[in-house]
Design a protein around this motif. Structure first.
Motif, mmCIF file in Angstrom:
data_model
loop_
_atom_site.group_PDB
_atom_site.id
_atom_site.type_symbol
_atom_site.label_atom_id
_atom_site.label_comp_id
_atom_site.label_asym_id
_atom_site.label_seq_id
_atom_site.Cartn_x
_atom_site.Cartn_y
_atom_site.Cartn_z
ATOM 1 N N SER A 85 0.833 -1.208 0.000
ATOM 2 C CA SER A 85 0.000 0.000 0.000
ATOM 3 C C SER A 85 0.868 1.258 0.000
ATOM 4 N N LYS A 86 2.029 1.188 0.671
ATOM 5 C CA LYS A 86 2.948 2.331 0.673
ATOM 6 C C LYS A 86 3.507 2.575 -0.732
ATOM 7 N N ARG A 87 3.810 1.511 -1.436
ATOM 8 C CA ARG A 87 4.346 1.666 -2.786
ATOM 9 C C ARG A 87 3.307 2.283 -3.715
ATOM 10 N N LEU A 88 2.030 1.927 -3.501
ATOM 11 C CA LEU A 88 0.966 2.523 -4.290
ATOM 12 C C LEU A 88 0.831 4.022 -4.007
ATOM 13 N N LYS A 89 1.299 4.435 -2.830
ATOM 14 C CA LYS A 89 1.294 5.856 -2.479
ATOM 15 C C LYS A 89 2.560 6.567 -2.953
ATOM 16 N N GLY A 90 3.469 5.813 -3.570
ATOM 17 C CA GLY A 90 4.714 6.400 -4.039
ATOM 18 C C GLY A 90 5.817 6.410 -3.007
ATOM 19 N N ILE A 91 5.653 5.669 -1.924
ATOM 20 C CA ILE A 91 6.656 5.605 -0.857
ATOM 21 C C ILE A 91 7.528 4.371 -1.060
ATOM 22 N N THR A 92 8.845 4.564 -1.097
ATOM 23 C CA THR A 92 9.795 3.475 -1.303
ATOM 24 C C THR A 92 10.794 3.436 -0.156
ATOM 25 N N PRO A 93 11.126 2.265 0.369
ATOM 26 C CA PRO A 93 12.134 2.170 1.438
ATOM 27 C C PRO A 93 13.449 2.827 1.034
ATOM 28 N N THR A 94 14.072 3.517 1.987
ATOM 29 C CA THR A 94 15.291 4.265 1.684
ATOM 30 C C THR A 94 16.555 3.606 2.238
ATOM 31 N N SER A 95 16.525 3.136 3.476
ATOM 32 C CA SER A 95 17.727 2.517 4.047
ATOM 33 C C SER A 95 17.898 1.104 3.500
ATOM 34 N N LEU A 96 19.124 0.614 3.536
ATOM 35 C CA LEU A 96 19.391 -0.747 3.074
ATOM 36 C C LEU A 96 18.600 -1.754 3.901
ATOM 37 N N GLU A 97 18.536 -1.534 5.207
ATOM 38 C CA GLU A 97 17.818 -2.458 6.078
ATOM 39 C C GLU A 97 16.331 -2.507 5.732
ATOM 40 N N ALA A 98 15.749 -1.350 5.464
ATOM 41 C CA ALA A 98 14.333 -1.300 5.085
ATOM 42 C C ALA A 98 14.097 -1.992 3.746
ATOM 43 N N LYS A 99 15.018 -1.817 2.809
ATOM 44 C CA LYS A 99 14.893 -2.466 1.504
ATOM 45 C C LYS A 99 14.946 -3.989 1.644
ATOM 46 N N ILE A 100 15.838 -4.467 2.490
ATOM 47 C CA ILE A 100 15.984 -5.911 2.688
ATOM 48 C C ILE A 100 14.708 -6.500 3.283
ATOM 49 N N VAL A 101 14.183 -5.870 4.331
ATOM 50 C CA VAL A 101 12.964 -6.388 4.969
ATOM 51 C C VAL A 101 11.764 -6.242 4.045
ATOM 52 N N SER A 102 11.699 -5.154 3.299
ATOM 53 C CA SER A 102 10.611 -4.972 2.327
ATOM 54 C C SER A 102 10.601 -6.103 1.318
ATOM 55 N N ASP A 103 11.769 -6.440 0.788
ATOM 56 C CA ASP A 103 11.855 -7.535 -0.189
ATOM 57 C C ASP A 103 11.454 -8.868 0.438
ATOM 58 N N ALA A 104 11.919 -9.111 1.657
ATOM 59 C CA ALA A 104 11.587 -10.369 2.330
ATOM 60 C C ALA A 104 10.093 -10.454 2.614
ATOM 61 N N ASP A 105 9.500 -9.355 3.053
ATOM 62 C CA ASP A 105 8.071 -9.315 3.342
ATOM 63 C C ASP A 105 7.252 -9.577 2.082
ATOM 64 N N MET A 106 7.635 -8.948 0.974
ATOM 65 C CA MET A 106 6.916 -9.164 -0.283
ATOM 66 C C MET A 106 7.140 -10.576 -0.805
ATOM 67 N N CYS A 107 8.330 -11.111 -0.614
ATOM 68 C CA CYS A 107 8.586 -12.486 -1.053
ATOM 69 C C CYS A 107 7.720 -13.484 -0.286
ATOM 70 N N ASP A 108 7.404 -13.180 0.970
ATOM 71 C CA ASP A 108 6.559 -14.093 1.727
ATOM 72 C C ASP A 108 5.102 -14.037 1.262
ATOM 73 N N ALA A 109 4.766 -13.045 0.438
ATOM 74 C CA ALA A 109 3.445 -13.000 -0.192
ATOM 75 C C ALA A 109 3.445 -13.783 -1.504
ATOM 76 N N LEU A 110 4.592 -14.307 -1.879
ATOM 77 C CA LEU A 110 4.738 -15.065 -3.122
ATOM 78 C C LEU A 110 4.976 -16.544 -2.817
ATOM 79 N N GLY A 111 5.002 -17.360 -3.867
ATOM 80 C CA GLY A 111 5.317 -18.767 -3.715
ATOM 81 C C GLY A 111 4.244 -19.552 -2.982
ATOM 82 N N ALA A 112 4.630 -20.682 -2.416
ATOM 83 C CA ALA A 112 3.683 -21.585 -1.759
ATOM 84 C C ALA A 112 2.990 -20.916 -0.576
#
Length: 224
Positions: free
Chosen positions: A98-125
């Motif tokens: 929902s944040k990305r739909l608002k144009g908000i993108t993680p800025t710190s490396l740590e936030a980017k890593i957790v964002s990717d992991a969180d979205m990946c858990d919405a994928l796959g099995a």
């Protein structure tokens, strides 16, 4: 850290929407796995991953969601220093589809890593299972052949329109691989994305939903 974990575990213990401690643990583990290559601060990554859903708008009221009330309360209770707390809160405020739909993108490396992991858990099995579980929790149908997904999704439609489980694939899940911010996240998302495509193809074949097979093929071409 153990005390924070117990606080989060207590808060999410009754969740039936797919935002439970099993999800939190998977995000923590995947974040730390990504960090073996990405080289962020592991303590910050752990805290962000552990706390990222405690104020999710789908789980609590708007005030708490907007102000990150639960995350602040837990970190204050556990005596997290101000600099760490501010870093974690900023990251949580930047994570989520929902944040990305608002144009908000993680800025710190740590936030980017957790964002990717969180979205990946919405994928796959697990992504498939969580989508089905969330629909059951909200008493929503998994599939309606006559209810087509929105081709163009925005924050208003995403947060207000009631959707089926299958439509959720088109309106969110199949779009996530293009939102990854780290190289490790991109590789993991692509693998999990392919599993979801295979599932949808088999599902539509079994449902004799030929129009949806065409829709899936067209969607993939347009979102490659």
């Amino acid at each position: 850290m153990d005390q924070i974990y117990r606080e989060v575990e207590l808060l999410l213990s009754s969740d039936q929407s797919g935002h439970n401690m099993q999800h939190i643990n998977r995000v923590i583990n995947l974040s730390l796995k990504f960090n073996q290559t990405e080289k962020g601060n592991p303590q910050l990554i752990y805290l962000i991953a552990l706390l990222h859903d405690v104020d999710d708008y789908k789980l609590c009221n708007k005030y708490d969601s907007d102000n990150l009330t639960n995350a602040i309360t837990i970190m204050n209770k556990c005596n997290i220093d101000v600099e760490t707390k501010n870093h974690v809160l900023k990251a949580i405020n930047e994570i989520g589809y929902s944040k990305r739909l608002k144009g908000i993108t993680p800025t710190s490396l740590e936030a980017k890593i957790v964002s990717d992991a969180d979205m990946c858990d919405a994928l796959g099995a697990n992504g498939i299972l969580r989508t089905y579980q969330y629909g059951l929790n909200k008493n929503r149908p998994f599939f309606d052949k006559n209810n087509l997904p929105n081709a163009d999704i925005d924050i208003n439609i995403y947060t207000t329109k009631t959707s089926t489980g299958i439509n959720h694939f088109f309106e969110k899940l199949l779009r996530l691989k293009n939102l990854m911010l780290t190289e490790e996240g991109k590789k993991e998302a692509l693998y999990r994305h392919s599993l979801m495509i295979a599932f949808l193809k088999h599902y539509f074949e079994e449902e004799n939903a030929k129009m949806w097979l065409t829709l899936l093929s067209t969607f993939e071409k347009n979102n490659f």
